[in-house]
Design an enzyme around this catalytic site. Structure first.
Site, PDB file in Angstrom:
ATOM      1  N   HIS A 148       1.072   5.167   0.823  1.00  0.00           N
ATOM      2  CA  HIS A 148       0.421   6.211   1.626  1.00  0.00           C
ATOM      3  C   HIS A 148       0.527   7.545   0.889  1.00  0.00           C
ATOM      4  O   HIS A 148       1.612   7.910   0.425  1.00  0.00           O
ATOM      5  CB  HIS A 148       1.145   6.398   2.968  1.00  0.00           C
ATOM      6  CG  HIS A 148       1.060   5.254   3.922  1.00  0.00           C
ATOM      7  ND1 HIS A 148       0.211   5.247   4.998  1.00  0.00           N
ATOM      8  CD2 HIS A 148       1.740   4.085   3.986  1.00  0.00           C
ATOM      9  CE1 HIS A 148       0.369   4.121   5.697  1.00  0.00           C
ATOM     10  NE2 HIS A 148       1.307   3.402   5.098  1.00  0.00           N
ATOM     11  N   HIS A 204       0.843  -1.199   0.000  1.00  0.00           N
ATOM     12  CA  HIS A 204       0.000   0.000   0.000  1.00  0.00           C
ATOM     13  C   HIS A 204       0.867   1.233   0.000  1.00  0.00           C
ATOM     14  O   HIS A 204       1.831   1.335   0.759  1.00  0.00           O
ATOM     15  CB  HIS A 204      -0.966   0.021   1.189  1.00  0.00           C
ATOM     16  CG  HIS A 204      -0.309  -0.223   2.519  1.00  0.00           C
ATOM     17  ND1 HIS A 204       0.046  -1.486   2.949  1.00  0.00           N
ATOM     18  CD2 HIS A 204       0.078   0.622   3.495  1.00  0.00           C
ATOM     19  CE1 HIS A 204       0.601  -1.410   4.136  1.00  0.00           C
ATOM     20  NE2 HIS A 204       0.650  -0.129   4.493  1.00  0.00           N
TER      21      HIS A 204
HETATM   22  P1  5GP Z   1       1.585   0.345   7.369  1.00  0.00           P
HETATM   23  O1  5GP Z   1       2.203   0.618   8.707  1.00  0.00           O
HETATM   24  O2  5GP Z   1       1.373  -1.122   7.137  1.00  0.00           O
HETATM   25  O3  5GP Z   1       2.318   1.017   6.230  1.00  0.00           O
HETATM   26  O4  5GP Z   1       0.186   1.070   7.373  1.00  0.00           O
HETATM   27  C1  5GP Z   1      -1.028   0.415   7.492  1.00  0.00           C
HETATM   28  C2  5GP Z   1      -2.076   1.491   7.528  1.00  0.00           C
HETATM   29  O5  5GP Z   1      -3.334   0.868   7.369  1.00  0.00           O
HETATM   30  C3  5GP Z   1      -2.122   2.268   8.835  1.00  0.00           C
HETATM   31  O6  5GP Z   1      -1.912   3.646   8.564  1.00  0.00           O
HETATM   32  C4  5GP Z   1      -3.487   1.972   9.392  1.00  0.00           C
HETATM   33  O7  5GP Z   1      -4.082   3.100   9.988  1.00  0.00           O
HETATM   34  C5  5GP Z   1      -4.273   1.525   8.175  1.00  0.00           C
HETATM   35  N1  5GP Z   1      -5.304   0.557   8.452  1.00  0.00           N
HETATM   36  C6  5GP Z   1      -5.168  -0.589   9.169  1.00  0.00           C
HETATM   37  N2  5GP Z   1      -6.348  -1.254   9.198  1.00  0.00           N
HETATM   38  C7  5GP Z   1      -7.224  -0.512   8.465  1.00  0.00           C
HETATM   39  C8  5GP Z   1      -8.606  -0.700   8.140  1.00  0.00           C
HETATM   40  O8  5GP Z   1      -9.265  -1.668   8.506  1.00  0.00           O
HETATM   41  N3  5GP Z   1      -9.184   0.272   7.362  1.00  0.00           N
HETATM   42  C9  5GP Z   1      -8.479   1.353   6.920  1.00  0.00           C
HETATM   43  N4  5GP Z   1      -9.143   2.262   6.170  1.00  0.00           N
HETATM   44  N5  5GP Z   1      -7.182   1.550   7.223  1.00  0.00           N
HETATM   45  C10 5GP Z   1      -6.562   0.631   7.993  1.00  0.00           C
END
Ligand code: 5GP
Ligand code: ZN
Length: 141
Positions: free
Chosen positions: A102, A100
């Site tokens: 951001h 993903h």
């Molecule tokens: P990572 O640390 O893996 O780059 O970021 C994962 C992101 O996914 C985090 O910013 C977190 O807030 C978001 N996230 C986790 N679970 C969910 C969810 O169920 N729905 C949405 N919309 N975002 C999520």
């Protein structure tokens, strides 16, 4: 689809989310814990853990969407700029093992830092070490 992946469940429509863009290959939706208004995640619909795992066509679709949506997101929340980044692997802070990107809108004086603030202590590399690193990357680029 990976059964226990939260983003695959979002793609499948099993978890509510605020979708802002969708096509056959890509989904973009608001982050549930936004670091700024408009914080958006752009994902391939197919389950791949890291950028290195992502097939080239899916990578192109994700980047095409990031490229097109970033100014749209900035405009929607009247941002001055944005950081666009991937936590690529667990050691880099990736918590959801489904690629993903951001898009984090930024505002003058918001107190945040640049992408350079994310790593630990910067290494002190000699010219020889830099030459060697560049050569090793270039060999497989
Ligand atoms: P990572 O640390 O893996 O780059 O970021 C994962 C992101 O996914 C985090 O910013 C977190 O807030 C978001 N996230 C986790 N679970 C969910 C969810 O169920 N729905 C949405 N919309 N975002 C999520
Ligand atoms: Zn997944």
């Amino acid at each position: 689809m990976s059964e226990d992946c939260i983003f695959c469940q979002i793609v499948a429509g099993d978890i509510p989310n605020r979708t802002v863009y969708e096509d056959d290959d890509v989904l973009a939706f608001l982050d549930a814990n936004p670091l700024a208004p408009g914080h958006t995640l752009v994902i391939p619909k197919a389950h791949h853990e890291t950028l290195g795992d992502l097939p080239a066509d899916a990578g192109a679709s994700v980047f095409e969407t990031l490229h097109r949506l970033t100014p749209v997101i900035e405009e929607a929340v009247d941002a001055d700029a944005s950081n666009v980044a991937f936590n690529n692997g667990e050691a880099a802070g990736q918590e959801v093992p489904h690629v993903h990107g951001h898009v984090i809108p930024r505002f003058e004086g918001d107190g945040g830092g640049p992408i350079h603030a994310i790593a630990g202590s910067p290494p002190d590399l000699s010219d020889d070490e830099l030459d060697d690193i560049a050569a090793r990357i270039a060999a497989d680029a």
